[in-house]
Design a protein around this motif. Structure first.
Motif, PDB file in Angstrom:
ATOM      1  N   TRP A   1      -6.976  -2.043   3.374  1.00 25.48           N
ATOM      2  CA  TRP A   1      -6.530  -2.100   4.770  1.00 25.48           C
ATOM      3  C   TRP A   1      -7.696  -1.774   5.698  1.00 25.48           C
ATOM      4  O   TRP A   1      -7.880  -2.423   6.729  1.00 25.48           O
ATOM      5  CB  TRP A   1      -5.388  -1.114   5.004  1.00 25.48           C
ATOM      6  CG  TRP A   1      -4.758  -1.235   6.360  1.00 25.48           C
ATOM      7  CD1 TRP A   1      -3.666  -1.978   6.692  1.00 25.48           C
ATOM      8  CD2 TRP A   1      -5.196  -0.614   7.584  1.00 25.48           C
ATOM      9  NE1 TRP A   1      -3.392  -1.870   8.043  1.00 25.48           N
ATOM     10  CE2 TRP A   1      -4.329  -1.032   8.612  1.00 25.48           C
ATOM     11  CE3 TRP A   1      -6.252   0.243   7.909  1.00 25.48           C
ATOM     12  CZ2 TRP A   1      -4.464  -0.617   9.930  1.00 25.48           C
ATOM     13  CZ3 TRP A   1      -6.399   0.652   9.231  1.00 25.48           C
ATOM     14  CH2 TRP A   1      -5.510   0.235  10.221  1.00 25.48           C
ATOM     15  N   GLN A   2      -8.474  -0.770   5.336  1.00 28.22           N
ATOM     16  CA  GLN A   2      -9.632  -0.381   6.145  1.00 28.22           C
ATOM     17  C   GLN A   2     -10.658  -1.500   6.202  1.00 28.22           C
ATOM     18  O   GLN A   2     -11.230  -1.784   7.261  1.00 28.22           O
ATOM     19  CB  GLN A   2     -10.260   0.887   5.547  1.00 28.22           C
ATOM     20  CG  GLN A   2     -11.371   1.495   6.376  1.00 28.22           C
ATOM     21  CD  GLN A   2     -10.836   2.352   7.511  1.00 28.22           C
ATOM     22  OE1 GLN A   2      -9.660   2.302   7.815  1.00 28.22           O
ATOM     23  NE2 GLN A   2     -11.701   3.123   8.122  1.00 28.22           N
TER      24      GLN A   2
ATOM     25  N   TYR B   1       0.791  -1.230   0.000  1.00 28.10           N
ATOM     26  CA  TYR B   1       0.000   0.000   0.000  1.00 28.10           C
ATOM     27  C   TYR B   1       0.826   1.285   0.000  1.00 28.10           C
ATOM     28  O   TYR B   1       0.299   2.343  -0.344  1.00 28.10           O
ATOM     29  CB  TYR B   1      -0.928   0.021   1.221  1.00 28.10           C
ATOM     30  CG  TYR B   1      -1.823  -1.192   1.334  1.00 28.10           C
ATOM     31  CD1 TYR B   1      -2.464  -1.718   0.208  1.00 28.10           C
ATOM     32  CD2 TYR B   1      -2.032  -1.828   2.556  1.00 28.10           C
ATOM     33  CE1 TYR B   1      -3.282  -2.831   0.308  1.00 28.10           C
ATOM     34  CE2 TYR B   1      -2.858  -2.941   2.669  1.00 28.10           C
ATOM     35  CZ  TYR B   1      -3.472  -3.443   1.547  1.00 28.10           C
ATOM     36  OH  TYR B   1      -4.281  -4.537   1.645  1.00 28.10           O
ATOM     37  N   GLY B   2       2.081   1.242   0.405  1.00 27.20           N
ATOM     38  CA  GLY B   2       2.893   2.449   0.463  1.00 27.20           C
ATOM     39  C   GLY B   2       3.262   2.943  -0.921  1.00 27.20           C
ATOM     40  O   GLY B   2       3.767   2.168  -1.742  1.00 27.20           O
ATOM     41  N   PRO B   3       3.043   4.226  -1.239  1.00 29.44           N
ATOM     42  CA  PRO B   3       3.328   4.711  -2.595  1.00 29.44           C
ATOM     43  C   PRO B   3       4.779   4.537  -3.002  1.00 29.44           C
ATOM     44  O   PRO B   3       5.077   4.298  -4.182  1.00 29.44           O
ATOM     45  CB  PRO B   3       2.935   6.190  -2.531  1.00 29.44           C
ATOM     46  CG  PRO B   3       2.940   6.544  -1.083  1.00 29.44           C
ATOM     47  CD  PRO B   3       2.540   5.296  -0.357  1.00 29.44           C
ATOM     48  N   GLU B   4       5.707   4.650  -2.035  1.00 32.77           N
ATOM     49  CA  GLU B   4       7.125   4.532  -2.379  1.00 32.77           C
ATOM     50  C   GLU B   4       7.491   3.118  -2.831  1.00 32.77           C
ATOM     51  O   GLU B   4       8.567   2.914  -3.412  1.00 32.77           O
ATOM     52  CB  GLU B   4       7.985   4.959  -1.187  1.00 32.77           C
ATOM     53  CG  GLU B   4       7.971   4.004  -0.006  1.00 32.77           C
ATOM     54  CD  GLU B   4       6.804   4.220   0.944  1.00 32.77           C
ATOM     55  OE1 GLU B   4       6.825   3.657   2.049  1.00 32.77           O
ATOM     56  OE2 GLU B   4       5.847   4.939   0.578  1.00 32.77           O
ATOM     57  N   HIS B   5       6.608   2.158  -2.588  1.00 36.33           N
ATOM     58  CA  HIS B   5       6.857   0.779  -3.029  1.00 36.33           C
ATOM     59  C   HIS B   5       6.215   0.474  -4.389  1.00 36.33           C
ATOM     60  O   HIS B   5       6.259  -0.662  -4.854  1.00 36.33           O
ATOM     61  CB  HIS B   5       6.355  -0.201  -1.966  1.00 36.33           C
ATOM     62  CG  HIS B   5       7.057  -0.060  -0.648  1.00 36.33           C
ATOM     63  ND1 HIS B   5       8.387  -0.379  -0.473  1.00 36.33           N
ATOM     64  CD2 HIS B   5       6.624   0.405   0.551  1.00 36.33           C
ATOM     65  CE1 HIS B   5       8.732  -0.139   0.780  1.00 36.33           C
ATOM     66  NE2 HIS B   5       7.681   0.337   1.420  1.00 36.33           N
ATOM     67  N   ARG B   6       5.576   1.463  -4.977  1.00 38.07           N
ATOM     68  CA  ARG B   6       5.047   1.414  -6.346  1.00 38.07           C
ATOM     69  C   ARG B   6       4.004   0.310  -6.572  1.00 38.07           C
ATOM     70  O   ARG B   6       4.019  -0.373  -7.596  1.00 38.07           O
ATOM     71  CB  ARG B   6       6.201   1.247  -7.356  1.00 38.07           C
ATOM     72  CG  ARG B   6       7.268   2.301  -7.208  1.00 38.07           C
ATOM     73  CD  ARG B   6       8.505   2.033  -8.045  1.00 38.07           C
ATOM     74  NE  ARG B   6       9.160   0.784  -7.689  1.00 38.07           N
ATOM     75  CZ  ARG B   6       9.895   0.589  -6.597  1.00 38.07           C
ATOM     76  NH1 ARG B   6      10.075   1.569  -5.735  1.00 38.07           N
ATOM     77  NH2 ARG B   6      10.456  -0.569  -6.362  1.00 38.07           N
ATOM     78  N   PRO B   7       3.069   0.117  -5.650  1.00 33.55           N
ATOM     79  CA  PRO B   7       2.084  -0.950  -5.841  1.00 33.55           C
ATOM     80  C   PRO B   7       0.884  -0.489  -6.660  1.00 33.55           C
ATOM     81  O   PRO B   7       0.677   0.703  -6.899  1.00 33.55           O
ATOM     82  CB  PRO B   7       1.647  -1.261  -4.408  1.00 33.55           C
ATOM     83  CG  PRO B   7       1.685   0.079  -3.748  1.00 33.55           C
ATOM     84  CD  PRO B   7       2.880   0.797  -4.348  1.00 33.55           C
ATOM     85  N   VAL B   8       0.088  -1.447  -7.066  1.00 31.77           N
ATOM     86  CA  VAL B   8      -1.267  -1.202  -7.552  1.00 31.77           C
ATOM     87  C   VAL B   8      -2.202  -1.724  -6.468  1.00 31.77           C
ATOM     88  O   VAL B   8      -2.094  -2.877  -6.044  1.00 31.77           O
ATOM     89  CB  VAL B   8      -1.540  -1.921  -8.883  1.00 31.77           C
ATOM     90  CG1 VAL B   8      -2.997  -1.751  -9.294  1.00 31.77           C
ATOM     91  CG2 VAL B   8      -0.610  -1.388  -9.966  1.00 31.77           C
ATOM     92  N   VAL B   9      -3.088  -0.865  -5.995  1.00 21.70           N
ATOM     93  CA  VAL B   9      -3.995  -1.211  -4.899  1.00 21.70           C
ATOM     94  C   VAL B   9      -5.383  -1.459  -5.469  1.00 21.70           C
ATOM     95  O   VAL B   9      -5.914  -0.643  -6.226  1.00 21.70           O
ATOM     96  CB  VAL B   9      -4.053  -0.073  -3.855  1.00 21.70           C
ATOM     97  CG1 VAL B   9      -5.069  -0.389  -2.766  1.00 21.70           C
ATOM     98  CG2 VAL B   9      -2.671   0.154  -3.255  1.00 21.70           C
ATOM     99  N   GLU B  10      -5.962  -2.588  -5.109  1.00 23.53           N
ATOM    100  CA  GLU B  10      -7.301  -2.924  -5.583  1.00 23.53           C
ATOM    101  C   GLU B  10      -8.339  -2.351  -4.618  1.00 23.53           C
ATOM    102  O   GLU B  10      -8.570  -2.878  -3.536  1.00 23.53           O
ATOM    103  CB  GLU B  10      -7.452  -4.448  -5.690  1.00 23.53           C
ATOM    104  CG  GLU B  10      -6.518  -5.102  -6.691  1.00 23.53           C
ATOM    105  CD  GLU B  10      -6.838  -4.717  -8.139  1.00 23.53           C
ATOM    106  OE1 GLU B  10      -8.005  -4.338  -8.410  1.00 23.53           O
ATOM    107  OE2 GLU B  10      -5.927  -4.794  -8.982  1.00 23.53           O
ATOM    108  N   LEU B  11      -8.946  -1.254  -5.011  1.00 20.58           N
ATOM    109  CA  LEU B  11      -9.985  -0.650  -4.183  1.00 20.58           C
ATOM    110  C   LEU B  11     -11.273  -1.460  -4.262  1.00 20.58           C
ATOM    111  O   LEU B  11     -11.589  -2.055  -5.300  1.00 20.58           O
ATOM    112  CB  LEU B  11     -10.258   0.779  -4.638  1.00 20.58           C
ATOM    113  CG  LEU B  11      -9.148   1.806  -4.412  1.00 20.58           C
ATOM    114  CD1 LEU B  11      -9.559   3.156  -4.978  1.00 20.58           C
ATOM    115  CD2 LEU B  11      -8.810   1.923  -2.937  1.00 20.58           C
ATOM    116  N   GLY B  12     -11.994  -1.457  -3.166  1.00 20.87           N
ATOM    117  CA  GLY B  12     -13.292  -2.112  -3.147  1.00 20.87           C
ATOM    118  C   GLY B  12     -14.387  -1.100  -2.864  1.00 20.87           C
ATOM    119  O   GLY B  12     -14.135   0.102  -2.729  1.00 20.87           O
TER     120      GLY B  12
END
Length: 505
Positions: free
Chosen positions: A217-218, A174-185
């Protein structure tokens, strides 16, 4: 010999499982991360009104802090505007400390143990962020790529990377500095149980229910229920705000975790104020000669809880012309442009011109490096500014009315006519925050301000800034005073006279 705190060892153990190839780099980054957090902590000890520090003495080569219990802290002169990690150790009487968490524990003041735990987590998470930094030299094309280049978080807060409640796997995910793609629900809520401001899009409606975007995460840690898959997104500097693909809007989600200092949920007040603040933004930008754009909140919703709410906001990229890039001020050092005194002076002149003009009209922007973005021309020159997130500005109805502008129909924490509060909000975020961090230390900041001042709009606000000192949030005092609500402040020495010993007391 330094014994790693539990946070450092814990992250190493988790990393060995989820990303073992990163472990050697993580361990190599730990000493630098300790120095970075210790430097931020030493800045606070040197300049914040901490009640258990009874005196400060500036010597020829060092600074001594007298404690209420009779002990003395010794360390280097503390440049309150420096972003480099120049403090590698301080002495408490005869004992030397290179670890900020160990130092805070040794100080033994009220709430020190809890703060020490946060410092330890900040060090470990910062080392993890730096270990995973792998960015190409070329300038990126998308706004979210710029935001990924900020590895160190808040430039002056000792809790710059503290993310309690996040496992290593979650930081990487989830951290932007780790360059992920986050799957929002999304979570479906009956429409009559929701409060909406602005227009909620059809894509997020389902019959008589509204679909509220939710961070994974929430969903897992706070809501305790599954969310329906929605769309992939890229996390931005604030972690809980994410950019949808294809230049779509930014989605601000509730994230009920303590990141740096604050718990990142979304209050009903923020949702209700979104539309009136958008109308106010239109009035302000019409009076800035095209130098400022403010991103609009397209829609906001709360489902009766700050833990289940979301905002949809325009992407700053929509304000970029041909060949231009929109860069968060926090990411400007990654461009290399601030190394030029001429560029830094031009940027300071632009930022202060806009900030003072808007303040004169009646609104103090919280123009720190996350909220403020620079529109750069093809040659890298700063042309205009973009401001996002009006959730913590300060509004003066008296000033607005005096300029023929209509105050928004709001009450509460955003509204004040107190000039000290207005100036603290702007100068504390813009001068002590965005400009100082872009300059990197007192000397280039002073040079940029000296070059910018003659071109700025005259008035009482500019006079207050020029006469100094510079207001800044007392970030460590606030963490050590958990029962004191609201912001607490300190006064930083004027960078133009810093070398005269203005920080003595």
């Amino acid at each position: 010999m330094h014994r790693p705190p539990a946070a450092e060892a814990g992250i190493a153990e988790e990393l060995a499982v989820v990303r073992p190839a990163l472990l050697p780099r993580y361990r190599a980054e730990l000493p630098g991360a300790r120095a970075a957090v210790l430097t931020r902590l030493w800045r606070a000890l040197a300049h914040e009104p901490l009640p258990w520090i009874t005196g400060r003495t500036r010597g020829a080569h060092s600074l001594a802090l007298r404690l209420a219990d009779g002990r003395t802290l010794h360390g280097p002169h503390a440049d309150p505007y420096a972003t480099s990690a120049y403090v590698t150790g301080v002495r408490l009487d005869r004992d030397r400390y290179a670890d900020p968490a160990a130092l805070m524990t040794a100080l033994g003041v009220s709430h020190a143990d809890a703060f020490a735990a946060e410092l330890a987590h900040s060090v470990a998470s910062l080392a993890l962020s730096r270990a995973d930094a792998d960015h190409p030299k070329e300038w990126p094309e998308h706004d979210w790529e710029w935001e990924q280049r900020v590895t160190d978080g808040h430039p002056y807060h000792p809790n710059c990377r503290s993310r309690p409640g996040f496992s290593v796997a979650e930081q990487l995910a989830y951290g932007p500095e780790h360059r992920p793609v986050v799957e929002l629900g999304t979570v479906a809520v009956p429409a009559d149980a929701c409060e909406v401001s602005g227009a909620w899009p059809q894509e997020l409606r389902e019959g008589e229910r509204l679909l509220v975007p939710v961070h994974p995460w929430q969903s897992e840690h706070v809501l305790g229920r599954a969310s329906a898959p929605w769309r992939p997104a890229r996390p931005l500097l604030s972690l809980r705000t994410l950019a949808l693909p294809g230049g779509g809007p930014h989605v601000k989600t509730a994230l009920s975790a303590r990141i740096t200092s604050s718990v990142r949920d979304i209050s009903a007040y923020s949702v209700r104020s979104a539309a009136p603040l958008g109308d106010l933004a239109d009035q302000l930008t019409a009076h800035t000669g095209g130098l400022l754009h403010i991103t609009r909140t397209l829609g906001a919703v709360t489902a009766g809880s700050p833990d289940l709410a979301a905002l949809l906001r325009e992407s700053p990229e929509r304000y970029a012309g041909p060949g231009e890039r929109v860069v968060p001020v926090a990411a400007l050092p990654a461009t290399g442009l601030p190394d030029s005194p001429g560029w830094l002076a031009a940027f300071a002149r632009l930022a202060l011109t806009v900030g003072l003009r808007v303040l004169g009209l009646g609104v103090a922007l919280e123009a720190h490096g996350q909220n403020l973005l620079a529109v750069l021309g093809p040659d890298g020159a700063p042309r205009r500014l973009v401001y996002r997130d009006l959730a913590d500005i300060r509004i003066s109805p008296a000033r607005l009315t005096a300029h023929g502008l209509t105050p928004p129909p709001l009450t509460g924490r955003l509204v004040t006519d107190d000039e000290t509060a207005l100036r603290r909000k702007l100068f504390g975020s813009l001068v002590a925050g965005a400009l100082a961090a872009t300059a990197g230390s007192a000397a280039p900041l002073a040079a940029a301000l000296t070059a910018a001042f003659p071109a700025l709009p005259a008035g009482d606000d500019l006079s207050a800034l020029r006469e100094g000192p510079v207001p800044a949030k007392a970030l460590t005092l606030m963490r050590l005073s958990p029962r004191t609500p609201g912001d607490q402040w300190t006064a930083l020495p004027d960078p133009l006279v810093l070398e005269t010993g203005a920080c003595d007391q």
